[in-house]
Scaffold this active site. Structure first.
Site, PDB file in Angstrom:
ATOM      1  CD  GLU B 127      -2.683  -1.231   2.545  1.00 30.27           C
ATOM      2  OE1 GLU B 127      -2.670  -0.241   3.310  1.00 30.27           O
ATOM      3  OE2 GLU B 127      -3.373  -2.247   2.744  1.00 30.27           O
ATOM      4  CD  GLU B 363       7.895 -11.428  -6.483  1.00 28.35           C
ATOM      5  OE1 GLU B 363       8.062 -12.512  -5.882  1.00 28.35           O
ATOM      6  OE2 GLU B 363       7.499 -11.335  -7.658  1.00 28.35           O
TER       7      GLU B 363
END
Lengths: 264, 387
Positions: B127, B363
C-alpha cells in the site's frame, strides 16, 4: 607425500616460459634449474618436475618427469616465510645435473605443458573447496562473536550493519560452494570442466578474501590480535587468489571459453 | 544435489529457447517503448502452457517441478524481462498461494482458468504506506452477513492491468498484532473493485504496475484464502517462492546482457582489433559469466529445496539478493562494453539495465533479504555448517 614443480623465479602465470631444462643423457636425462614456491618440497618422497626438453619450441618442448627424493644433485632449497598457510611447506627445488632414467618420463615427450594445464584445471576445484572452508570458518567465528559482543546496549548482531555483512558472507559462501560442487560433479562425469573449475576457483577465492576481511572487521580491534583466529583466516585466504592460477589467469581462461562459445 | 539438468529439463529449455527467440524477443524493445504487452501475447503464452506450469495436471496444468519452472522464467526473461515477470508473478504469487492454502472448491474454481491464461493472477499486499513494513497495511476487510466488505487502496500490483484473479491481503483484526491480516481471492470484475493509476516506470515498462481500489467491494465468505488472521504468514511464505522467480528473472536479464556483450565485443574494432582482444573487456565478460553461474546455481538450489518441501526461506532470499544485485552489475558492465552505443535505444543493453533495477526492489528489497538471511544465521549457526 607428493609435490609438483612447475613454477620458477622467472615463470609463474607465464608457465611456458620456464627455463629448467632436461638434457638427454643416453636413455635418461639430466635436470638443471630451479623451481620456486613448491608445496611439500621439504618432505615429499615423490616429485613431478616440469622441464624443457626441446629448446627450440615453447609449449611443445616441455615434458614432465617423476623424480624421487634422494636423487643426487636434486632436493629442496630454502623455505619461504609466508603471510599465511604458514605451516604449509613452501620451498625452492634445486637441481644441478640431477640424473633420471628413461622410466622417469611422465606422459609423452614434449607433451608436458598440455598435461600440466590439465592437472591445474582439475586441481582448481580443490583450491575452490579450500577457499569455501576458510570462508566458512570465518563466518562461523563472526556469528559467534556477533551474538556475544555488545555495543550500544545490545549484541552487535542486532545492528543491521553487522547483520548485512553476515548475510553477504553467507550468500557468497553458499554460491561458492555450489559452484565448487558443480565443477566437481562435472569432473566426476569426465566432462571438460575447464570453465566451471576456473569459475569456482576465482569466485570462491574472492569470496574467501572478502569474508575473512569482514570477519576481522566484525571482531573490531580484537580481530587484529592473535587472541582470535580471524586474522589468520584473512592471511590464509590471500594465497588462494594466487596459487594454482591467479584470478587474472582464471579470467583469461573464462573469457577465452566465452569468446569461443558465444556464452549461450 | 545434482544440478545437471535431466533430459526432460534440457528438452524443455531448448523448446523454450526456440520459442522465446522466435516469438518473444523480437518485440521486446517495442513492448518497452509502448509500455504494454501486444495483443495476442497472452494467448500465445497460454498455448505454450506457460500459465499452467505450477498447476498439477488434475487442475489443468502441466505440473512442472520448481527447477523447470525457474528455468522457464529465466528463458522468458532473457527474451523480455516484462514477459518474465508476467508469468512469474502469475505463478509464484497467485497460483501458488491458491495451491498451498486454497480449499478444494477454490482450487477447482480458479486453477483451471489460471492454467490456460484465460485468467491471469496477481498479488496485492503493498500500500502507499506499507511496503517493507507489510504488517502495517490498512486496507480493511470486515465480515458481515453478505460477505467480506473490503475498503482501501493497494499500490504497485504487478499484473494489475491484465489480472482477473487477485490474491489480496487486508486487515481483519486491527488490534491483534500477530493475526492482523487475512488473505482473500477477489475477482477483478466484482463491483467495488477497480484498477486505479497505472505507473510509468524506469524499466519492465510493458508489465502493468497498478493501483487497485476497493470501495465497499463485497466478496463471498468462501473467498477467504487460508485461515482468518493468517494473512501475513500466507503473504510471506508466498513471497519466498516469488523470490525464486525474481532471481530467475535477474539471471535471464543478465544472460541476455552477457550474450549481447560477447557478440558485440567480437565485432566492434578499435585500435585495429576486435575489442574482445583487450583484457579490460575480457575481464568484464568473465566477471559477468562468473556471477551468472553463481546466481543460477543459488536459484536452482532454492528451487530444488522448495520442490522437495524442505525449508528454503533463507536460500530463496540469498538467490534473490545475489541475482538481483548481480544483474545490476552485469547490465552496467554490458553498457560499458558497448561504449557510447550502449547508451542508445537502438541497442538492447540500456533497456536491460533499466529492467534489472526492479529485481533489487520488488518481492522484498535487498535490505529485507539481508534481514531474512541475517536472522537465520544468528539464530541457527548450524545452518551454515550444514551447507
Amino acid at each position: 607425500m607428493g609435490a609438483w614443480g612447475l613454477t620458477e623465479p622467472g615463470s609463474g602465470s607465464d608457465a611456458a616460459a620456464l627455463q629448467t631444462r632436461a638434457e638427454k643423457d643416453g636413455e635418461g636425462w639430466r635436470l638443471f634449474g630451479q623451481k620456486q614456491f613448491i608445496t611439500n618440497a621439504s618432505f615429499a618422497q615423490v616429485f613431478v618436475v616440469v622441464a624443457r626438453t626441446d629448446p627450440d619450441k615453447e609449449r611443445k618442448g616441455i615434458s614432465a618427469f617423476i623424480v624421487e627424493r634422494g636423487t643426487e644433485n636434486f632436493g629442496p632449497g630454502s623455505k619461504e616465510d609466508k603471510l599465511g598457510i604458514r605451516s604449509s611447506d613452501t620451498c625452492t627445488l634445486e637441481m644441478d645435473n640431477a640424473h633420471v632414467g628413461p622410466e622417469a618420463l611422465l606422459g609423452e615427450l614434449n607433451g608436458g605443458f598440455h598435461d600440466a594445464m590439465g592437472v591445474l584445471e582439475r586441481a582448481r576445484v580443490g583450491v575452490a573447496a579450500q577457499a569455501v572452508g576458510i570462508a566458512r570458518a570465518a563466518l562461523e567465528e563472526a556469528i559467534t562473536y556477533a551474538n556475544e559482543r555488545e555495543t550500544f546496549g545490545k549484541p552487535i548482531g542486532k545492528h543491521q550493519a553487522i547483520q548485512f555483512m553476515l548475510a553477504d558472507m553467507a550468500t557468497g559462501i553458499a554460491a561458492a560452494r555450489l559452484l565448487t560442487r558443480d565443477a566437481a560433479m562435472a569432473l566426476d562425469r569426465d566432462e571438460d570442466a575447464r570453465m566451471q573449475g576456473s569459475i569456482a576457483k576465482v569466485f570462491a577465492s574472492e569470496v574467501a578474501m572478502k569474508a575473512t576481511i569482514n570477519a576481522v572487521q566484525i571482531h573490531g580491534g580484537a580481530g587484529c590480535t592473535k587472541d582470535f583466529p580471524v586474522e589468520r583466516y584473512m592471511r590464509d585466504a590471500k594465497v588462494v587468489e594466487i596459487g594454482e592460477g591467479t584470478s587474472e589467469i582464471q579470467r583469461m581462461v573464462i573469457a577465452r571459453e566465452l569468446l569461443k562459445s558465444g556464452a549461450a | 544435489m545434482d544440478f545437471n539438468l535431466d533430459d526432460d529439463q534440457r528438452a524443455l529449455r531448448d523448446a523454450l529457447r526456440s520459442f522465446c527467440d522466435g516469438e518473444i524477443a523480437p518485440k521486446a524493445a517495442e513492448r518497452d517503448q509502448q509500455a504494454c504487452f501486444e495483443d495476442g501475447l497472452i494467448e500465445k503464452l497460454g498455448e505454450m502452457g506457460l500459465f499452467g506450469m505450477y498447476v498439477p495436471s488434475e487442475y489443468g496444468g502441466t505440473g512442472l517441478d520448481v527447477v523447470s519452472y525457474v528455468m522457464a522464467v529465466e528463458e522468458l526473461s532473457r527474451a523480455c524481462a516484462a514477459t518474465g515477470i508476467l508469468i512469474s508473478a502469475h505463478h509464484s504469487l497467485a497460483v501458488d498461494p491458491i495451491l498451498e492454502y486454497g480449499t478444494e472448491e477454490q482450487k477447482r474454481k480458479y486453477l483451471p482458468k489460471l492454467s490456460t491464461g484465460e485468467w491471469v493472477g496477481c498479488f496485492s499486499l503493498t500500500e502507499p504506506g506499507s511496503g517493507s513494513d507489510a504488517g502495517a497495511a490498512r486496507c480493511m476487510a470486515v465480515e458481515k452477513d453478505d460477505g467480506w466488505h473490503i475498503n482501501g487502496t493497494k499500490t504497485f500490483v504487478t499484473n494489475g492491468g491484465e489480472a482477473h484473479v487477485i490474491v489480496l491481503f487486508a486487515v481483519t483484526d486491527p488490534d491483534d498484532p500477530r493475526r492482523r491480516l487475512s488473505a482473500f481471492i477477489v475477482e477483478k470484475d466484482t463491483s467495488g473493485c477497480r484498477v486505479g493509476k497505472k505507473e510509468k516506470k524506469l524499466g519492465i515498462r510493458a508489465s502493468s504496475t497498478t493501483e487497485l481500489i476497493f470501495e465497499d467491494c463485497v466478496i463471498p465468505k468462501e473467498q477467504l484464502l487460508g485461515e482468518c488472521g493468517h494473512g501475513l504468514r500466507v503473504a510471506l511464505s508466498t513471497l519466498d517462492g516469488g523470490r525464486l522467480g525474481v532471481a530467475a528473472q535477474a539471471v535471464g536479464i543478465s544472460q541476455a546482457a552477457l550474450e549481447a556483450s560477447v557478440s558485440y565485443s567480437q565485432e566492434r574494432q578499435q585500435f585495429n582489433r576486435p575489442i574482445c582482444a583487450f583484457q579490460a573487456i575480457q575481464w568484464k565478460l568473465s566477471d559477468m559469466a562468473i556471477e551468472i553461474a553463481a546466481a543460477r546455481l543459488l536459484t536452482y538450489r532454492g528451487a530444488w529445496l522448495k520442490q522437495n518441501r524442505r525449508p528454503y526461506e533463507a536460500e530463496a532470499a540469498m538467490a534473490k539478493l545475489y541475482a538481483s544485485e548481480m544483474s545490476s552489475r552485469a547490465t552496467n558492465a554490458a553498457i560499458q562494453v558497448f561504449g557510447g552505443y550502449g547508451y542508445i535505444e537502438e541497442y538492447p543493453v540500456e533497456r536491460l539495465l533499466r529492467d534489472a533495477k526492479i529485481t533489487e526492489l520488488y518481492e522484498g528489497t535487498s535490505e529485507i533479504q539481508r534481514l531474512v538471511i541475517g536472522r537465520q544465521l544468528l539464530t541457527q549457526p548450524d545452518w551454515v555448517a550444514q551447507g
